[in-house]
Design a protein around this motif. Structure first.
Motif, PDB file in Angstrom:
ATOM      1  N   GLU A 284      89.346  53.655   6.628  1.00  0.00           N
ATOM      2  CA  GLU A 284      89.664  53.754   5.212  1.00  0.00           C
ATOM      3  C   GLU A 284      90.328  52.471   4.744  1.00  0.00           C
ATOM      4  N   LEU A 285      90.231  52.203   3.455  1.00  0.00           N
ATOM      5  CA  LEU A 285      90.875  51.039   2.848  1.00  0.00           C
ATOM      6  C   LEU A 285      91.834  51.516   1.761  1.00  0.00           C
ATOM      7  N   HIS A 286      93.099  51.125   1.868  1.00  0.00           N
ATOM      8  CA  HIS A 286      94.100  51.564   0.894  1.00  0.00           C
ATOM      9  C   HIS A 286      95.122  50.460   0.654  1.00  0.00           C
ATOM     10  N   ARG A 287      95.695  50.475  -0.535  1.00  0.00           N
ATOM     11  CA  ARG A 287      96.851  49.634  -0.819  1.00  0.00           C
ATOM     12  C   ARG A 287      98.105  50.451  -0.538  1.00  0.00           C
ATOM     13  N   CYS A 288      99.218  49.754  -0.346  1.00  0.00           N
ATOM     14  CA  CYS A 288     100.496  50.438  -0.137  1.00  0.00           C
ATOM     15  C   CYS A 288     101.608  49.570  -0.714  1.00  0.00           C
ATOM     16  N   LYS A 289     102.845  50.058  -0.642  1.00  0.00           N
ATOM     17  CA  LYS A 289     103.973  49.310  -1.193  1.00  0.00           C
ATOM     18  C   LYS A 289     104.179  47.985  -0.470  1.00  0.00           C
TER      19      LYS A 289
END
Length: 284
Positions: free
Chosen positions: A65-70
């Protein structure tokens, strides 16, 4: 008491290091998704090792999966997730909850009370889902607290408690591999406890806190004994690992067990030599 079971980055191929980070980020994402920011704060490198090991052993189907985070708000990060990731997230939460609960009950630490309150609702379903692990963790952490109260000088006793906690966490399911996984987790847990006590000795001595290394540190051969104990624990742990049919990510796993677990120990040796005016460097 965590953070000792990680990779030795200089000795790892870049592709393997990127994959290791993907497992780590996947666990972080799972904790956030299932238990919010508070759950995410329980993230440890040690449970990342458990994810990689159990994924390799059981050949679990893993999604990318590909996600952005803080931490990475601009660029999406690659994350590897599977059923083992969810299990590790649950174990992270349980362990953090019982640690906080013991901190409040035994020492009346405000942080323990607040943390327990914040996690109580989230952890109820997990405790019901994993009664075996929860009973074992609760029992051993209680025994560990008793050793700390009585200021037990034989480090093998409290270390054994934490070893039994870790062996229960590594036992994903009862099957043909139960014996090997239990022994691997047990000796790894003892290593973590001994290493933590060794690292915290000076601080605990100054603050008057319990540390099972206190008596041992009075011996002339203290450093040699500690090194011998740590090598023995990792020798037993690695021997059990090599008996498991792990092929996937084998280079990452061996990097952690043969090099990465010594990162903090080697760093401590360098710091102590600098304080003592030596330029030499000893490493495992």
């Amino acid at each position: 008491m965590f953070g000792y079971v990680t990779v030795c980055e200089p000795e790892l191929k870049m592709k393997d290091f990127r994959k290791y980070k993907s497992y780590y980020c996947g666990l972080c994402r799972s904790l956030k998704k299932r238990y919010g920011t508070m759950g995410q704060m329980t993230l440890t490198y040690d449970m990342t090792f458990a994810v990689i090991l159990l994924t390799s052993l059981y050949e679990s189907e893993t999604k990318t999966e590909l996600h952005r985070c803080k931490v990475h708000p601009v660029k999406k990060q690659r994350m590897l997730v599977n059923e083992i990731t969810e299990y590790a997230a649950d174990m992270n939460l349980i362990l953090a909850y019982y640690h906080l609960k013991d901190d409040w009950v035994d020492e009346k630490k405000v942080g323990g009370f607040l943390g327990t309150c914040a996690l109580r609702r989230k952890v109820k379903k997990v405790i019901h889902k994993y009664p075996r692990q929860c009973r074992a963790i609760q029992k051993e952490l209680k025994a560990l607290a008793e050793y700390e109260k009585s200021r037990e000088e034989n480090i093998d006793k409290p270390a054994g408690c934490f070893g039994r906690v870790m062996e229960e966490l590594f036992l994903y399911k009862k099957d043909h591999w139960e014996g090997r996984l239990r022994r691997l987790g047990f000796f790894l847990g003892k290593y973590i406890y001994i290493m933590d006590a060794y690292e915290d000795l000076e601080k605990d001595r100054k603050e008057g806190n319990y540390n099972p290394m206190q008596r041992l540190s009075e011996r002339a051969d203290y450093e040699e004994r500690v090194k011998e104990m740590l090598c023995m624990m990792m020798g037993e742990c690695s021997a059990e690992f090599e008996r498991l049919p792990c092929l996937l990510d084998i280079d990452i796993l061996r990097n952690i067990l043969y090099d990465g677990v010594w990162n903090r120990y080697n760093k401590l040796q360098v710091q102590r030599k600098v304080r003592n005016g030596h330029n030499g460097e000893e490493s495992i």
